[in-house]
Design a protein around this motif. Structure first.
Motif, PDB file in Angstrom:
ATOM      1  N   GLY A   1      62.571 -62.238 -29.678  1.00  0.00           N
ATOM      2  CA  GLY A   1      63.161 -61.611 -28.675  1.00  0.00           C
ATOM      3  C   GLY A   1      62.598 -61.805 -27.450  1.00  0.00           C
ATOM      4  N   SER A   2      61.522 -62.178 -27.252  1.00  0.00           N
ATOM      5  CA  SER A   2      60.771 -62.542 -25.732  1.00  0.00           C
ATOM      6  C   SER A   2      61.396 -63.601 -25.256  1.00  0.00           C
ATOM      7  N   VAL A   3      61.268 -64.004 -24.121  1.00  0.00           N
ATOM      8  CA  VAL A   3      62.071 -65.055 -23.205  1.00  0.00           C
ATOM      9  C   VAL A   3      60.861 -65.726 -22.247  1.00  0.00           C
ATOM     10  N   VAL A   4      60.799 -67.020 -22.238  1.00  0.00           N
ATOM     11  CA  VAL A   4      60.230 -67.683 -21.173  1.00  0.00           C
ATOM     12  C   VAL A   4      61.168 -68.134 -20.118  1.00  0.00           C
ATOM     13  N   GLU A   5      60.715 -68.001 -18.741  1.00  0.00           N
ATOM     14  CA  GLU A   5      61.485 -68.435 -17.837  1.00  0.00           C
ATOM     15  C   GLU A   5      61.072 -69.685 -17.171  1.00  0.00           C
ATOM     16  N   LEU A   6      61.767 -70.734 -16.868  1.00  0.00           N
ATOM     17  CA  LEU A   6      61.120 -71.880 -16.731  1.00  0.00           C
ATOM     18  C   LEU A   6      62.417 -72.793 -15.883  1.00  0.00           C
ATOM     19  N   LEU A   7      61.844 -73.283 -14.797  1.00  0.00           N
ATOM     20  CA  LEU A   7      62.646 -74.044 -13.966  1.00  0.00           C
ATOM     21  C   LEU A   7      64.151 -73.386 -13.691  1.00  0.00           C
ATOM     22  N   GLY A   8      63.996 -72.022 -13.713  1.00  0.00           N
ATOM     23  CA  GLY A   8      65.230 -71.326 -13.218  1.00  0.00           C
ATOM     24  C   GLY A   8      66.180 -71.045 -14.587  1.00  0.00           C
ATOM     25  N   LYS A   9      65.787 -71.355 -15.732  1.00  0.00           N
ATOM     26  CA  LYS A   9      66.484 -70.865 -17.073  1.00  0.00           C
ATOM     27  C   LYS A   9      65.722 -70.280 -18.026  1.00  0.00           C
ATOM     28  N   SER A  10      66.237 -69.512 -18.663  1.00  0.00           N
ATOM     29  CA  SER A  10      65.550 -68.598 -19.437  1.00  0.00           C
ATOM     30  C   SER A  10      65.587 -69.147 -21.202  1.00  0.00           C
ATOM     31  N   TYR A  11      64.637 -69.128 -21.873  1.00  0.00           N
ATOM     32  CA  TYR A  11      64.536 -69.521 -23.285  1.00  0.00           C
ATOM     33  C   TYR A  11      63.939 -68.586 -24.348  1.00  0.00           C
ATOM     34  N   PRO A  12      64.776 -68.116 -25.368  1.00  0.00           N
ATOM     35  CA  PRO A  12      64.275 -67.230 -26.044  1.00  0.00           C
ATOM     36  C   PRO A  12      63.136 -67.856 -27.011  1.00  0.00           C
ATOM     37  N   GLN A  13      62.123 -66.775 -27.276  1.00  0.00           N
ATOM     38  CA  GLN A  13      61.274 -67.305 -28.286  1.00  0.00           C
ATOM     39  C   GLN A  13      61.504 -67.134 -29.729  1.00  0.00           C
ATOM     40  N   ASP A  14      60.894 -68.121 -30.597  1.00  0.00           N
ATOM     41  CA  ASP A  14      60.973 -68.106 -31.849  1.00  0.00           C
ATOM     42  C   ASP A  14      59.655 -68.620 -32.594  1.00  0.00           C
ATOM     43  N   ASN A  15      59.917 -68.656 -33.912  1.00  0.00           N
ATOM     44  CA  ASN A  15      58.352 -69.086 -34.555  1.00  0.00           C
ATOM     45  C   ASN A  15      57.975 -70.377 -34.156  1.00  0.00           C
ATOM     46  N   TYR A  16      58.877 -71.264 -33.350  1.00  0.00           N
ATOM     47  CA  TYR A  16      58.508 -72.665 -33.026  1.00  0.00           C
ATOM     48  C   TYR A  16      57.747 -72.587 -31.736  1.00  0.00           C
ATOM     49  N   SER A  17      57.804 -71.567 -31.253  1.00  0.00           N
ATOM     50  CA  SER A  17      57.216 -71.609 -29.717  1.00  0.00           C
ATOM     51  C   SER A  17      55.932 -71.396 -29.543  1.00  0.00           C
ATOM     52  N   ASN A  18      55.320 -72.753 -28.714  1.00  0.00           N
ATOM     53  CA  ASN A  18      53.938 -72.791 -28.876  1.00  0.00           C
ATOM     54  C   ASN A  18      53.210 -73.239 -27.477  1.00  0.00           C
ATOM     55  N   LEU A  19      54.014 -72.889 -26.322  1.00  0.00           N
ATOM     56  CA  LEU A  19      53.596 -73.143 -25.045  1.00  0.00           C
ATOM     57  C   LEU A  19      52.587 -72.266 -24.773  1.00  0.00           C
ATOM     58  N   SER A  20      51.343 -72.628 -23.980  1.00  0.00           N
ATOM     59  CA  SER A  20      50.489 -72.040 -23.360  1.00  0.00           C
ATOM     60  C   SER A  20      50.625 -72.005 -21.907  1.00  0.00           C
ATOM     61  N   GLN A  21      49.920 -70.845 -21.434  1.00  0.00           N
ATOM     62  CA  GLN A  21      50.081 -70.675 -19.896  1.00  0.00           C
ATOM     63  C   GLN A  21      49.569 -71.943 -18.975  1.00  0.00           C
ATOM     64  N   LYS A  22      48.679 -72.403 -19.574  1.00  0.00           N
ATOM     65  CA  LYS A  22      47.978 -73.647 -19.117  1.00  0.00           C
ATOM     66  C   LYS A  22      48.972 -74.693 -18.868  1.00  0.00           C
ATOM     67  N   VAL A  23      49.915 -75.147 -19.940  1.00  0.00           N
ATOM     68  CA  VAL A  23      50.723 -76.135 -19.765  1.00  0.00           C
ATOM     69  C   VAL A  23      52.082 -75.758 -18.994  1.00  0.00           C
ATOM     70  N   LEU A  24      52.341 -74.649 -19.169  1.00  0.00           N
ATOM     71  CA  LEU A  24      53.443 -74.175 -18.334  1.00  0.00           C
ATOM     72  C   LEU A  24      53.390 -74.174 -16.902  1.00  0.00           C
ATOM     73  N   SER A  25      52.004 -74.062 -16.584  1.00  0.00           N
ATOM     74  CA  SER A  25      51.683 -73.820 -15.087  1.00  0.00           C
ATOM     75  C   SER A  25      51.792 -75.421 -14.387  1.00  0.00           C
ATOM     76  N   ARG A  26      51.886 -76.445 -15.203  1.00  0.00           N
ATOM     77  CA  ARG A  26      51.831 -78.000 -14.743  1.00  0.00           C
ATOM     78  C   ARG A  26      53.351 -78.232 -14.610  1.00  0.00           C
ATOM     79  N   VAL A  27      54.276 -77.492 -15.414  1.00  0.00           N
ATOM     80  CA  VAL A  27      55.658 -77.950 -15.370  1.00  0.00           C
ATOM     81  C   VAL A  27      56.120 -77.551 -13.926  1.00  0.00           C
TER      82      VAL A  27
END
Length: 408
Positions: free
Chosen positions: A49-75
Motif C-alpha cells: 500500500g505504500s508508494v514511491v514517487e520517482l521522476l514524477g510518477k508513483s509506484y506502489p510497493q510490494d514484496n519485490y520492492s528493495n530500493l534504498s534511499q541511497k540509490v533513489l538519491s542517485r536517480v
C-alpha cells in the motif's frame, strides 16, 4: 596499446538516512552521527500500500520492492549529461567518433543518440524483450533494484533495444545510468553508466562488395518463431563479427590513441563509461565520479573534449578499518543484501567491504561470516570515534533488518 585497452574495456559490462549539513567545501553530505533511523523506516518502504514517487510518477510497493534511499538519491543525477564531467567527456568523444566515421547517404550521421531515456523500465523491457528466461539468475532480487514486481531500475541500457528497433531504427547509441546490487570496492558502485551501440544490416548492405555476394544468404534454411529468427549463415556471422571488431578497434583507437530485427542481422556492444574514464584519466576510485568537490571537477573543464587529462589525486586520507561478524539466518540471506545495507548506512564513506572469514559450527552447523569494512573519506580525515558511530549503526541494522545474530 589498442589491444590492451580493448581487452580491459571488454571486462566492463528505505533505509532512510538523516543527512548532516555540509562537511566540506565540496558540499558533500553523509549520515549525521548519532541519528540512526529505526528499522521500521526501512521496512516501511516495502509495506503493501505504500508508494514511491520517482521522476514524477508513483509506484506502489510490494514484496519485490528493495530500493534504498541511497540509490533513489542517485536517480536523475545524470552525470553523463553534466557538461565537463569526466563521464560527459567520454560520451561526447564516442559521439564525435561515430558522427564522423559513420555518415549516411545524405551526409547526416548514421547513428542517432539517446541519452535521456528514463532509467525506470518494466521487467518485460529489462528481461523478456531480450529473451531472458523467467528462471534466469540475472532476474534475482539480490542482483537488481525493483520498484515493485513490474517495474525496476534498468540493469543495462539494452532494456531499450526492443522499443528503439521497433520504432524503425537500425543504428543507434544509448547512454544512461544503470543499477545493480554488487560488492563494494573501488571499481564497483550500485549506479554506473553504460553506453551501447546497435547496428543492423540488410542482406544488400552486408554482402555489398563481396564477390558473388548476390548468392549469399543471411539465414540458414530453418524455422522462425515469434520469438526467434532462423540461424544465421556462417558467412553472415563472420562478416558481422569482423565489422563489430573493426568498429570497436576504431573506437578504442580514437579514445586511447594508436531484438525486432526481422530480415536483418546486426551487432551490439556495451561499454562501462566509468571503467573507460578510470583508464583514460587515471581516476583511482569509482566514488570520485559522484564528488562535487571543485578540486576534482575543475580538472575536467577543458576547451577541447579530446584534450589529454591526467587526474591529479586529492590528498589520500587514511583509512579506518572495522570488522563485523555474525551468524547467518537459516534462510533468505544474500551477501548483496549486506553490501546494500552497508552502502545505505555508511554511504560513500565506505571504500570497500571484504568477506575475510567463513566458519561453520561443528555442532549447530550455523554459518558465521566476518567482513572487514574499510572507511575512507575522499576529502578529509575520519576519526575512529565518528566511524565507530556508523559501524555501530551497521551492526544494529544488520541484526534488525537481515535477521543475523551478532558476534560483536
Amino acid at each position: 596499446m589498442v589491444c590492451s585497452a580493448l581487452r580491459r574495456v571488454a571486462h566492463m559490462h528505505v533505509y532512510l538516512v538523516r543527512k548532516a549539513s555540509s562537511v566540506s567545501k565540496g558540499h558533500h553530505h553523509h549520515q549525521a552521527l548519532g541519528s540512526r533511523p529505526a528499522a521500521s523506516e526501512f521496512a516501511a518502504r516495502r509495506a503493501p500500500g505504500s508508494v514511491v514517487e520517482l521522476l514524477g510518477k508513483s509506484y506502489p510497493q510490494d514484496n519485490y520492492s528493495n530500493l534504498s534511499q541511497k540509490v533513489l538519491s542517485r536517480v536523475g543525477r545524470n552525470l553523463h549529461n553534466q557538461q565537463h564531467h569526466p563521464l560527459w567527456l567520454i560520451k561526447e568523444r564516442v559521439k564525435e567518433h561515430f558522427y564522423k566515421q559513420y555518415v549516411g547517404r545524405f551526409g547526416t550521421p548514421m547513428f542517432s543518440v539517446y541519452d535521456d531515456l528514463s532509467p525506470v523500465v518494466t521487467t518485460w523491457q529489462n528481461f523478456d524483450s531480450l529473451l531472458i528466461p523467467p528462471d534466469h539468475p540475472s532476474r534475482k532480487k539480490g542482483d537488481n533494484y525493483y520498484l515493485n514486481g513490474n517495474h525496476m531500475l534498468r540493469a543495462h541500457t539494452s532494456a531499450h533495444q526492443w522499443d528503439l528497433l521497433h520504432a524503425g531504427l537500425d543504428a543507434f547509441l544509448v547512454v544512461g545510468d544503470v543499477y545493480r546490487r554488487d560488492q563494494i570496492d573501488f571499481q564497483h558502485y550500485p549506479v554506473f553508466h553504460q553506453l551501447e551501440g546497435v547496428r543492423l544490416f540488410s542482406k544488400h548492405e552486408l554482402f555489398a562488395g563481396i564477390k558473388d555476394g548476390e548468392s549469399l544468404q543471411l539465414f540458414e534454411q530453418s524455422s522462425r518463431s515469434a520469438y526467434k529468427q532462423e540461424t544465421h549463415t556462417m558467412e553472415a556471422t563472420k562478416l558481422i563479427e569482423f565489422d563489430l571488431k573493426q568498429t570497436l578497434i576504431r573506437l578504442v583507437t580514437h579514445i586511447f590513441g594508436d531484438a525486432g530485427a526481422q530480415d536483418r542481422i546486426g551487432w551490439a556492444f556495451g561499454l562501462g563509461l566509468e571503467r573507460l574514464a578510470m583508464i583514460l584519466y587515471d581516476i583511482p576510485d569509482i566514488r570520485l565520479f559522484w564528488s562535487e568537490d571543485e578540486r576534482f571537477l575543475k580538472q575536467f573543464r577543458v576547451s577541447d573534449i579530446n584534450q589529454k587529462v591526467k587526474f591529479q589525486p586529492l590528498s589520500k586520507y587514511p583509512a579506518v578499518i572495522n570488522d563485523i561478524s555474525f551468524w547467518l539466518p537459516s534462510e533468505n540471506y544474500t551477501e548483496n543484501d549486506f553490501y546494500d545495507l552497508v552502502r545505505t548506512v555508511g554511504g560513500d564513506l565506505v571504500e570497500k567491504v571484504d568477506l575475510i572469514d567463513k566458519f561453520e559450527h561443528p555442532k549447530t552447523h550455523k554459518t558465521s561470516h566476518c567482513y572487514r569494512i574499510t572507511y575512507r573519506h575522499m576529502e578529509r580525515t575520519l576519526s575512529q570515534r565518528e566511524v565507530g558511530h556508523i559501524h555501530q549503526a551497521v551492526q544494529e541494522a544488520a541484526v534488525q533488518l537481515l535477521g543475523v545474530e551478532g558476534r560483536f
